[in-house]
Scaffold this active site. Structure first.
Site, PDB file in Angstrom:
ATOM      1  N   VAL A 207       0.871  -1.183   0.000  1.00  0.00           N
ATOM      2  CA  VAL A 207       0.000   0.000   0.000  1.00  0.00           C
ATOM      3  C   VAL A 207       0.908   1.232   0.000  1.00  0.00           C
ATOM      4  O   VAL A 207       1.623   1.472   0.963  1.00  0.00           O
ATOM      5  CB  VAL A 207      -0.919   0.038   1.243  1.00  0.00           C
ATOM      6  CG1 VAL A 207      -1.873   1.227   1.159  1.00  0.00           C
ATOM      7  CG2 VAL A 207      -1.689  -1.260   1.390  1.00  0.00           C
ATOM      8  N   HIS A 208       0.872   1.986  -1.110  1.00  0.00           N
ATOM      9  CA  HIS A 208       1.773   3.143  -1.165  1.00  0.00           C
ATOM     10  C   HIS A 208       1.165   4.374  -1.844  1.00  0.00           C
ATOM     11  O   HIS A 208       1.706   5.463  -1.724  1.00  0.00           O
ATOM     12  CB  HIS A 208       3.063   2.767  -1.905  1.00  0.00           C
ATOM     13  CG  HIS A 208       2.904   2.749  -3.404  1.00  0.00           C
ATOM     14  ND1 HIS A 208       2.277   1.725  -4.057  1.00  0.00           N
ATOM     15  CD2 HIS A 208       3.268   3.641  -4.365  1.00  0.00           C
ATOM     16  CE1 HIS A 208       2.272   1.967  -5.354  1.00  0.00           C
ATOM     17  NE2 HIS A 208       2.849   3.123  -5.577  1.00  0.00           N
ATOM     18  N   ARG A 209       0.046   4.225  -2.559  1.00  0.00           N
ATOM     19  CA  ARG A 209      -0.524   5.391  -3.232  1.00  0.00           C
ATOM     20  C   ARG A 209      -0.916   6.467  -2.223  1.00  0.00           C
ATOM     21  O   ARG A 209      -1.526   6.165  -1.202  1.00  0.00           O
ATOM     22  CB  ARG A 209      -1.765   4.993  -4.029  1.00  0.00           C
ATOM     23  CG  ARG A 209      -1.487   4.393  -5.380  1.00  0.00           C
ATOM     24  CD  ARG A 209      -2.780   4.265  -6.159  1.00  0.00           C
ATOM     25  NE  ARG A 209      -2.565   3.614  -7.434  1.00  0.00           N
ATOM     26  CZ  ARG A 209      -2.175   4.245  -8.539  1.00  0.00           C
ATOM     27  NH1 ARG A 209      -1.969   5.548  -8.501  1.00  0.00           N
ATOM     28  NH2 ARG A 209      -1.997   3.580  -9.667  1.00  0.00           N
TER      29      ARG A 209
END
Length: 370
Positions: A207-209
């Site tokens: 999860v990085h957005r």
């Protein structure tokens, strides 16, 4: 003949490694000199160095050490440094990859100096200007002389925007690397022992957005869903994600949960090994969506759309956004009956085709700056 290759983030290291190897193989017979510039957008120096070593990517001649910051800060700092390098090196072409801020900065620096740009992974679209990477893609494609597309759908996207000249379908360089590396890592079980998990009995998540990490409700819904999974989930998290979990008082709960393996970002070969034997992958990364597809691993995308609609074919990728119930429902999906159509991403020779196109265009330049 001189090419300046600009990279700055992990996905770009992976893509550039394939093309650089192909350039090196034909460099003596074709007199090609590749100069690699690392912008330092990926500011974890040790992990960045490991990626270069793992993938045999030549050591960069320049490291700009731009580091983190807002989009404006990264772009402006990179532009200032790149302009000096391009002026000094006077390359015949600038080569950029993907959709990071380094991509746009490299393209803008080159076009202002009338140096032709070649864009690898051109034409990918999310169709939402709210996504920073989408802006980078569109602007880079608009000013590139050579547009190298991973899929035929990317070619069609460019056609719809009126971009037809200099467009080529090459296949995806990530698929090239996947085919080369998967057998090498298949027998290595070290990471399973270290994480105390069994092959085929765990999930993998990234999860990085910014929309998922910076919006509190989305971040909470995603990670509360992870807490309710019935199998272990391995989570190599970006430092920004961890910091935001702490800000919503969820980090300690995540860190203590027995089924969650919270770890630092992984090197490419370790990540590939985990993808090969995961039950499913939860991700908001376009690169991970493709890697899951290549590995025939079900993907659950934590976003409302994808720049790789090919992966949605036959149910191998499902868009669930940040909806907790949809995330948990998708976790219990069965493996699709029909095999992924890997030929949508080429035949594993994208790197060679890209270099062939670069040589053709350098021999017969198309001047778009008239």
């Amino acid at each position: 003949m001189k090419i300046v290759t600009i990279v700055g983030a992990r996905p770009q290291f992976i893509k550039a490694a394939v093309v650089s190897e192909c350039i090196h193989k034909i460099s003596k017979s074709n007199d090609i000199n590749e100069i690699i510039v690392h912008t330092g957008q990926h500011y974890d120096y040790d992990l960045s160095k490991i990626f270069f070593e793992d993938l045999n990517l030549p050591k960069p001649k320049y490291n700009l050490n731009v580091g983190s910051g807002s989009h404006a800060e990264q772009l402006s700092n990179t532009l200032i440094r790149l302009e000096k390098i391009i002026n000094n090196e006077r390359p015949d072409m600038v080569l950029v990859f993907g959709d990071a801020n380094s991509t746009l900065a490299g393209s803008l620096s080159a076009v202002k100096l009338c140096v032709p740009i070649a864009h690898v992974e051109a034409g990918a679209r999310n169709f939402s200007l709210r996504i920073p990477e989408e802006v980078n893609r569109i602007l880079t494609d608009r000013i590139s002389a050579i547009l190298l597309c991973s899929t035929q759908n990317c070619v069609k996207n460019l056609e719809r925007e009126g971009i037809c000249d200099g467009v080529f379908f090459t296949g995806d360089v990530m698929y090239d690397l996947h085919l080369r590396m998967r057998d090498k890592v298949q027998e290595d079980l070290t990471i399973f022992h270290n994480l105390e998990i069994q092959p085929g009995e765990y999930f993998l998540g990234t999860v990085h957005r910014p929309r998922n990490t910076d919006e509190k409700k989305r971040l909470k819904d995603i990670f509360v869903a992870f807490l309710e999974l019935d199998k272990p989930i391995v989570l190599p998290l970006h430092p920004r994600t961890i910091e935001n979990l702490k800000n919503i008082d969820l980090y300690e709960r995540i860190n203590r949960a027995p089924q969650i393996r919270l770890i630092k970002p992984l090197r490419y070969l370790e990540l590939l090994r985990l993808v090969l034997d995961a039950c499913a992958i939860f991700t908001d990364s376009g690169g991970m969506q493709k890697e899951a597809y290549f590995c025939q691993c079900p993907c659950i995308t934590l976003f409302h759309n994808t720049s790789w609609p090919e992966t949605l074919d036959n149910g191998w990728n499902r868009l669930v956004d940040s909806d907790k119930n949809r995330i948990l429902e998708a976790a219990h999906q069965t493996i699709p009956q029909e095999q992924p159509r890997l030929d949508l991403f080429g035949d594993g020779n994208a790197g060679r085709l890209i270099v062939d196109r670069l040589l053709d265009c350098l021999a017969n330049p198309r001047d778009i700056y008239l």
